[in-house]
Scaffold this active site. Structure first.
Site, mmCIF file in Angstrom:
data_model
loop_
_atom_site.group_PDB
_atom_site.id
_atom_site.type_symbol
_atom_site.label_atom_id
_atom_site.label_comp_id
_atom_site.label_asym_id
_atom_site.label_seq_id
_atom_site.Cartn_x
_atom_site.Cartn_y
_atom_site.Cartn_z
ATOM 1 N N HIS A 54 55.705 10.840 -43.379
ATOM 2 C CA HIS A 54 56.611 9.707 -43.617
ATOM 3 C C HIS A 54 57.266 9.286 -42.319
ATOM 4 O O HIS A 54 57.065 9.906 -41.281
ATOM 5 C CB HIS A 54 57.618 10.017 -44.726
ATOM 6 C CG HIS A 54 58.614 11.106 -44.420
ATOM 7 N ND1 HIS A 54 58.257 12.426 -44.257
ATOM 8 C CD2 HIS A 54 59.964 11.062 -44.244
ATOM 9 C CE1 HIS A 54 59.345 13.146 -44.019
ATOM 10 N NE2 HIS A 54 60.400 12.347 -43.996
ATOM 11 N N HIS A 56 60.355 9.091 -41.095
ATOM 12 C CA HIS A 56 61.596 9.588 -40.484
ATOM 13 C C HIS A 56 61.335 10.159 -39.090
ATOM 14 O O HIS A 56 60.315 10.806 -38.845
ATOM 15 C CB HIS A 56 62.259 10.641 -41.380
ATOM 16 C CG HIS A 56 62.915 10.045 -42.594
ATOM 17 N ND1 HIS A 56 63.180 10.777 -43.722
ATOM 18 C CD2 HIS A 56 63.354 8.782 -42.836
ATOM 19 C CE1 HIS A 56 63.766 9.989 -44.624
ATOM 20 N NE2 HIS A 56 63.874 8.775 -44.110
ATOM 21 N N ASP A 58 62.403 12.650 -37.435
ATOM 22 C CA ASP A 58 62.147 14.081 -37.220
ATOM 23 C C ASP A 58 60.726 14.471 -37.664
ATOM 24 O O ASP A 58 60.377 15.658 -37.681
ATOM 25 C CB ASP A 58 63.206 14.956 -37.920
ATOM 26 C CG ASP A 58 63.209 14.812 -39.423
ATOM 27 O OD1 ASP A 58 63.199 13.666 -39.921
ATOM 28 O OD2 ASP A 58 63.215 15.849 -40.127
ATOM 29 N N HIS A 59 59.907 13.483 -38.013
ATOM 30 C CA HIS A 59 58.499 13.746 -38.353
ATOM 31 C C HIS A 59 57.529 12.981 -37.456
ATOM 32 O O HIS A 59 56.325 13.219 -37.517
ATOM 33 C CB HIS A 59 58.248 13.406 -39.834
ATOM 34 C CG HIS A 59 59.096 14.240 -40.748
ATOM 35 N ND1 HIS A 59 58.601 15.297 -41.467
ATOM 36 C CD2 HIS A 59 60.426 14.211 -40.989
ATOM 37 C CE1 HIS A 59 59.601 15.868 -42.143
ATOM 38 N NE2 HIS A 59 60.721 15.228 -41.865
ATOM 39 N N HIS A 112 61.258 10.642 -51.608
ATOM 40 C CA HIS A 112 62.108 10.829 -50.416
ATOM 41 C C HIS A 112 62.097 9.512 -49.623
ATOM 42 O O HIS A 112 63.137 8.997 -49.227
ATOM 43 C CB HIS A 112 61.552 11.994 -49.607
ATOM 44 C CG HIS A 112 62.253 12.280 -48.321
ATOM 45 N ND1 HIS A 112 63.530 12.777 -48.272
ATOM 46 C CD2 HIS A 112 61.845 12.151 -47.031
ATOM 47 C CE1 HIS A 112 63.879 12.938 -46.994
ATOM 48 N NE2 HIS A 112 62.871 12.560 -46.223
ATOM 49 N N ASP A 131 58.692 16.172 -46.609
ATOM 50 C CA ASP A 131 60.016 16.346 -47.212
ATOM 51 C C ASP A 131 59.981 16.046 -48.711
ATOM 52 O O ASP A 131 60.985 15.590 -49.278
ATOM 53 C CB ASP A 131 61.054 15.434 -46.528
ATOM 54 C CG ASP A 131 61.369 15.871 -45.106
ATOM 55 O OD1 ASP A 131 60.875 16.923 -44.664
ATOM 56 O OD2 ASP A 131 62.120 15.133 -44.428
ATOM 57 N N HIS A 169 60.629 21.686 -43.419
ATOM 58 C CA HIS A 169 61.930 22.217 -42.996
ATOM 59 C C HIS A 169 62.141 23.643 -43.502
ATOM 60 O O HIS A 169 61.642 24.015 -44.573
ATOM 61 C CB HIS A 169 63.079 21.356 -43.541
ATOM 62 C CG HIS A 169 63.177 20.006 -42.901
ATOM 63 N ND1 HIS A 169 63.877 19.774 -41.743
ATOM 64 C CD2 HIS A 169 62.638 18.817 -43.261
ATOM 65 C CE1 HIS A 169 63.780 18.485 -41.416
ATOM 66 N NE2 HIS A 169 63.026 17.882 -42.326
#
Ligand code: ZN
Ligand code: FE
Length: 253
Positions: A54, A56, A58-59, A112, A131, A169
């Site tokens: 996805h 975001h 942090d990905h 998400h 996530d 995570h």
């Protein structure tokens, strides 16, 4: 398949998957590039594809640096091509992508985010779910509805019980507190929490988990269990509603 777990940022995991007897190496959700490049090159590997579950940051933040170093494509959600600027190959639910001799199956798992995907490697018996599903938990509903997320979790839950689950995570211990508050009498959950505490005390990842273990212990996969509905005083309610209430409570927990 050999699967490397590369810790990144605060609590992210990036995964590098090496095709046995071949040269293909996939990196999933590079939160940052440096640790991934070091881990991969220590093995003498070169990245041949990057997968994003996805959009975001942090990905995807490591996309550009890894892509420029290895000249490999970034594969990710077609509907997020405007939000992932490095995306080369957009894929959707039901899509397939070759990784050497292995085929990656794309599962649409929105909730998400709207475009969230999971990547299933049937040969390796492993799913990379970003996530969506966490060990003992699930992702927050930033863009989707409880109904969508419940559907997505049911799709993951339907994979073979021994499927290895690689989520993005390390949230397991915090998730365990909430899970125990919902099902304090679940013996499989109590055993799992003991094991997780031991792993974290030694600084070990609690990932991968398995679909079977999560089915037995993760309250978010158990919204259709009478005991979970009863714990919320929602006996007889539709599972998606029970799931929605669980998610709301976890947000405030
Ligand atoms: Zn996210
Ligand atoms: Fe994340």
């Amino acid at each position: 398949m050999e699967i490397l777990i590369v810790p990144a940022l605060q609590d992210n995991y990036v995964f590098a998957i090496h095709e046995p007897g071949g040269d293909a190496v996939a990196v999933i959700d590079p939160a940052e590039a440096g640790p991934v490049i070091r881990a991969v090159e220590r093995r003498g590997w070169r990245v041949t594809a990057i997968f994003n579950t996805h959009h975001h940051d942090d990905h995807i933040a490591g996309n550009l640096q890894i892509k420029s170093r290895y000249r490999c494509p970034v594969v990710g959600p077609l509907q997020d091509r405007a939000r992932i600027s490095e995306l080369d190959i957009g894929v959707e639910d039901g899509g397939r992508y070759p990784l050497g001799a292995e085929t990656v199956e794309v599962l649409g798992t929105p909730g998400h985010t709207r475009g969230h995907l999971s990547f299933y490697f049937p040969g390796a018996g492993a799913v990379f779910c970003g996530d969506t599903l966490f060990s003992l938990g699930c992702g927050r509903l930033f863009e989707g509805t409880p109904e969508q997320m419940w559907d997505s979790l049911c799709r993951l839950r339907a994979l073979p019980a021994e499927t290895l689950v690689y989520c993005a995570h390390e949230y397991t211990l915090a998730n365990a507190r909430f899970a125990l508050a919902i099902e304090p009498g679940n013996p499989a959950l109590k055993a799992r929490v003991e094991a997780v505490r031991g792993q974290r005390d030694q600084g070990l990842p609690t990932i991968p988990t398995t679909i079977g273990l999560e089915r037995a212990t993760n309250p978010f996969l158990r919204a259709d269990e009478p005991a979970v509905a009863e714990a919320l005083h929602m006996a007889g309610a539709a599972p998606a509603l029970v799931f929605g209430e669980l998610r709301r409570r976890k947000d405030r927990f």
